[in-house]
Design an enzyme around this catalytic site. Sequence first.
Site, short mmCIF file in Angstrom:
data_model
loop_
_atom_site.label_atom_id
_atom_site.label_comp_id
_atom_site.label_asym_id
_atom_site.label_seq_id
_atom_site.Cartn_x
_atom_site.Cartn_y
_atom_site.Cartn_z
N GLU A 162 0.82 -1.23 0.00
CA GLU A 162 0.00 0.00 0.00
C GLU A 162 0.85 1.27 0.00
OE1 GLU A 162 -2.72 -0.65 3.25
OE2 GLU A 162 -3.48 -2.50 2.37
N ASN A 204 2.29 -4.89 -3.33
CA ASN A 204 0.90 -5.28 -3.06
C ASN A 204 0.07 -4.04 -2.76
OD1 ASN A 204 -0.98 -7.50 -2.50
ND2 ASN A 204 -0.88 -6.85 -0.35
N HIS A 239 -10.11 -6.23 -2.48
CA HIS A 239 -11.17 -6.07 -1.48
C HIS A 239 -12.32 -5.39 -2.21
CE1 HIS A 239 -8.72 -7.41 1.82
NE2 HIS A 239 -7.76 -6.55 1.51
N GLU A 267 -5.79 -10.76 -1.60
CA GLU A 267 -6.63 -10.59 -0.39
C GLU A 267 -8.11 -10.54 -0.75
OE1 GLU A 267 -5.27 -7.27 1.98
OE2 GLU A 267 -3.16 -7.72 1.62
N ASP A 269 -11.88 -10.49 -1.08
CA ASP A 269 -13.17 -10.61 -0.40
C ASP A 269 -14.15 -9.69 -1.12
OD1 ASP A 269 -12.41 -8.09 0.71
OD2 ASP A 269 -11.75 -9.02 2.58
O1 9MR Z 1 -7.27 -8.46 8.12
C1 9MR Z 1 -6.34 -7.70 8.84
C2 9MR Z 1 -6.94 -7.28 10.16
O2 9MR Z 1 -7.09 -8.40 11.00
C3 9MR Z 1 -6.05 -6.25 10.83
O3 9MR Z 1 -6.67 -5.78 11.99
C4 9MR Z 1 -5.78 -5.12 9.87
C5 9MR Z 1 -4.88 -4.10 10.50
O4 9MR Z 1 -4.69 -3.00 9.68
O5 9MR Z 1 -5.17 -5.63 8.69
C6 9MR Z 1 -6.01 -6.48 8.00
O6 9MR Z 1 -5.41 -6.92 6.79
C7 9MR Z 1 -5.10 -5.92 5.85
C8 9MR Z 1 -3.88 -6.37 5.10
O7 9MR Z 1 -2.84 -6.65 5.99
C9 9MR Z 1 -3.46 -5.35 4.05
N1 9MR Z 1 -4.54 -5.00 3.19
C10 9MR Z 1 -5.79 -4.64 3.82
C11 9MR Z 1 -6.21 -5.72 4.81
C12 9MR Z 1 -7.55 -5.39 5.42
O8 9MR Z 1 -7.47 -4.23 6.18
#
Ligand code: 9MR
Length: 473
Positions: A162, A204, A239, A267, A269
Amino acid sequence: MLLTRQRRRAVIAGAVTVATAALGIGLSTQFASAQTTLRGAADAIGKDIGVAVDANRLQSNAQYRDIVASEFNSLTAENAMKWDATEPSDGNYTFSQADSIVDFAEDNNQTVHGHTFVWHQQTPSWVQSLNATSMRTAMVDHINTVANRYEGRVDSWDVVNEVVSDNNGAMRDSFWLRTMGEGYITTAFQTARAADPNADLYINDYSIDGINAKSDTVYRIAQGLKSQNILDGVGFQAHLILGQVPSTMEANLQRFVDLGLKVRITELDIRINLPADSAELQQQANDYQRVVEICAELADCSGVTVWGLRDADSWVPGTFPGTGAPLLYADDYSKKPAYTAVLNALGGDGTGNPTTTPATSDPATTTSPPPTGSGCTATLSVSSPWNTGATYSATVKANQALSGWKVTWTWPGSERISNAWSVTGTLTGASVSGANAPYNGTLAAGQSTTFGFNITKADGSTASVPTVTCTPA
Ligand code: 9MR
């Protein structure tokens, strides 16, 4: 990393010969499960089907554990490999959760996609307040330590996550950028490459699934990193919102492949406004099918990872209140329509072939004329060509009852098979000699079966359609 992945797959397949396993071809012994599990279907077409997992749930919940092991061939740690989990204070490394996930993957012959070294979130405050020199040192130490620990066990890494903002494709205004300048990205990739030269290195991001200002910026960054040979792939988080699979998604992934990069849906969903009704769950299934088909049809798409197992495990409701139900399994572990859609997209038409959408506007989409007069006839057709490759589907028709078949042809040009499904034999050279897989050799007179493969070819050349000779075997 390809060799590691294929070595693990070969272990699962058991009876697959070393030669075919090394080429990623002819994994037909796994096909028995291809129609009933995501994992079997994905193995049969040489793709990763992954899931983001939580170490505690893996340890404490047998049902969760069993589904993760049986339905997926790849794992990503949802949180356990992030900086706050692996190095909460300077030089104090804590690997127990990440280790347990990697151990689980090894026990179950699964690949691991590592997530992530450099991100603006879940990075401890001690890192964020360092000056440029110290921050660089901390980054290099962190990447070296984590990458070295998992060298040979983690196949690929999201090296940076990101780094582009949502604002017209500008660089993200993070502490990394403010302190180290844009060079922090190059430093991260150079360090990761040196630490584990065999791991595939990815950039990513989210909202880069279609062609837009943000994905244009990632494209420019990727070009630069690729030219230094420190980037192998691009991760598209995907997402998504119900009904909003970008129409340009396929073309977008293709432009990165045309740079010589792999792509991966990292990722996935698809969130729904709650409560979700049955029409919405069906729309969600269609959306999942579309995304997974795009990857299945693209030879350089390494796989698809869903961001959690059950709806109840998802991050979505916490971040977007009023929305949810974004995954393949309901809270009670029952399979949602989206599960079946993904299975279909991975080859659930009963033959192990991914569903292909003919690119009718492309002049290279053609079919060879069937030769006449033998015990069987076979035809090839190009279903999706791109600059440096193509996906073919093939049909074998029995003119008499058969207990096996053999197909041969010679490529006229640079075309060479890179991976194939539902066919075995000597496939990778200019002269191709294919035979039926154990499950598709017996045909009654008049019956047909199919197989498929991807090729690589010289950039811009035509994907030709040679005439195939088919003989009973
Ligand atoms: O799914 C993850 C969640 O459990 C955490 O609390 C969160 C913290 O920022 O991160 C989520 O995963 C993220 C991923 O690492 C990067 N892309 C976005 C995902 C969803 O927020």
